[in-house]
Design a protein around this motif. Structure first.
Motif, PDB file in Angstrom:
ATOM      1  N   ASN A  23       0.872  -1.163   0.000  1.00  0.00           N
ATOM      2  CA  ASN A  23       0.000   0.000   0.000  1.00  0.00           C
ATOM      3  C   ASN A  23       0.917   1.223   0.000  1.00  0.00           C
ATOM      4  O   ASN A  23       1.468   1.592   1.035  1.00  0.00           O
ATOM      5  N   TRP A  24       1.162   1.839  -1.154  1.00  0.00           N
ATOM      6  CA  TRP A  24       2.177   2.885  -1.309  1.00  0.00           C
ATOM      7  C   TRP A  24       1.932   4.112  -0.436  1.00  0.00           C
ATOM      8  O   TRP A  24       2.881   4.626   0.156  1.00  0.00           O
ATOM      9  N   ALA A  28       4.593   5.312   2.448  1.00  0.00           N
ATOM     10  CA  ALA A  28       5.178   6.648   2.460  1.00  0.00           C
ATOM     11  C   ALA A  28       4.994   7.312   3.825  1.00  0.00           C
ATOM     12  O   ALA A  28       5.906   7.975   4.339  1.00  0.00           O
ATOM     13  N   VAL A  29       3.843   7.139   4.431  1.00  0.00           N
ATOM     14  CA  VAL A  29       3.584   7.727   5.750  1.00  0.00           C
ATOM     15  C   VAL A  29       4.489   7.094   6.792  1.00  0.00           C
ATOM     16  O   VAL A  29       5.058   7.777   7.647  1.00  0.00           O
ATOM     17  N   ALA A  31       7.432   5.650   6.269  1.00  0.00           N
ATOM     18  CA  ALA A  31       8.803   6.082   6.012  1.00  0.00           C
ATOM     19  C   ALA A  31       9.031   7.506   6.507  1.00  0.00           C
ATOM     20  O   ALA A  31      10.081   7.822   7.079  1.00  0.00           O
ATOM     21  N   LEU A  32       8.070   8.373   6.307  1.00  0.00           N
ATOM     22  CA  LEU A  32       8.188   9.750   6.786  1.00  0.00           C
ATOM     23  C   LEU A  32       8.221   9.797   8.306  1.00  0.00           C
ATOM     24  O   LEU A  32       8.991  10.548   8.896  1.00  0.00           O
ATOM     25  N   ALA A  33       7.413   8.989   8.958  1.00  0.00           N
ATOM     26  CA  ALA A  33       7.403   8.965  10.417  1.00  0.00           C
ATOM     27  C   ALA A  33       8.706   8.416  10.970  1.00  0.00           C
ATOM     28  O   ALA A  33       9.246   8.921  11.962  1.00  0.00           O
ATOM     29  N   LEU A  34       9.251   7.400  10.340  1.00  0.00           N
ATOM     30  CA  LEU A  34      10.499   6.815  10.823  1.00  0.00           C
ATOM     31  C   LEU A  34      11.711   7.680  10.511  1.00  0.00           C
ATOM     32  O   LEU A  34      12.734   7.570  11.181  1.00  0.00           O
ATOM     33  N   SER A  35      11.619   8.536   9.519  1.00  0.00           N
ATOM     34  CA  SER A  35      12.763   9.388   9.194  1.00  0.00           C
ATOM     35  C   SER A  35      13.020  10.410  10.297  1.00  0.00           C
ATOM     36  O   SER A  35      14.138  10.902  10.430  1.00  0.00           O
ATOM     37  N   GLY A  36      12.037  10.720  11.097  1.00  0.00           N
ATOM     38  CA  GLY A  36      12.234  11.627  12.220  1.00  0.00           C
ATOM     39  C   GLY A  36      12.972  10.982  13.373  1.00  0.00           C
ATOM     40  O   GLY A  36      13.485  11.663  14.258  1.00  0.00           O
ATOM     41  N   CYS A  37      13.057   9.661  13.377  1.00  0.00           N
ATOM     42  CA  CYS A  37      13.735   8.950  14.451  1.00  0.00           C
ATOM     43  C   CYS A  37      15.215   8.716  14.183  1.00  0.00           C
ATOM     44  O   CYS A  37      15.932   8.226  15.045  1.00  0.00           O
ATOM     45  N   VAL A  38      15.677   9.048  13.005  1.00  0.00           N
ATOM     46  CA  VAL A  38      17.070   8.822  12.641  1.00  0.00           C
ATOM     47  C   VAL A  38      17.924   9.934  13.233  1.00  0.00           C
ATOM     48  O   VAL A  38      17.606  11.112  13.074  1.00  0.00           O
ATOM     49  N   PRO A  39      19.008   9.587  13.946  1.00  0.00           N
ATOM     50  CA  PRO A  39      19.846  10.647  14.525  1.00  0.00           C
ATOM     51  C   PRO A  39      20.628  11.383  13.443  1.00  0.00           C
ATOM     52  O   PRO A  39      20.934  10.826  12.387  1.00  0.00           O
ATOM     53  N   ALA A  40      20.933  12.629  13.710  1.00  0.00           N
ATOM     54  CA  ALA A  40      21.717  13.419  12.772  1.00  0.00           C
ATOM     55  C   ALA A  40      23.151  12.901  12.748  1.00  0.00           C
ATOM     56  O   ALA A  40      23.763  12.695  13.794  1.00  0.00           O
TER      57      ALA A  40
END
Length: 94
Positions: A23-24, A28-29, A31-40
């Motif tokens: 379910n694309w 996408a939702v 992936a966007l939510a998990l991208s905020g959890c990635v440390p800089a």
């Protein structure tokens, strides 16, 4: 939004005879939510702010109205004279 995309995929699979594996919009939702959890991974500043010998960029002044030139054709006259020039002349008694 998710219900609409689910309905669209169900209608497309019923018409086309094939099944969608992903379910694309939902992917996408997530992936966007998990991208905020990635440390800089990059450092914002490598110099210690407390170090007085640290190199910093020069501060430059650029005025916001730098290309401004006055377009006034002449110096303004005193306001009393200008006001008297546009005031209607008093009428003579009839």
């Amino acid at each position: 939004m998710l219900a609409l995309s689910g309905a669209k995929s169900a209608a497309a699979s019923a018409v086309g005879g094939r099944h969608f594996l992903l379910n694309w919009p939902l992917l996408a939702v997530v992936a966007l939510a998990l991208s905020g959890c990635v440390p800089a991974t990059t450092q914002v500043a490598s110099a210690d702010p407390a170090d007085p010998a640290a190199k910093v960029a020069r501060v430059g002044y650029r005025p916001t109205i730098a290309p401004y030139t006055s377009l006034r054709p002449a110096t303004p006259a005193p306001w009393c004279d200008r006001n008297d020039a546009v005031t209607p002349q008093p009428k003579q008694d009839r």
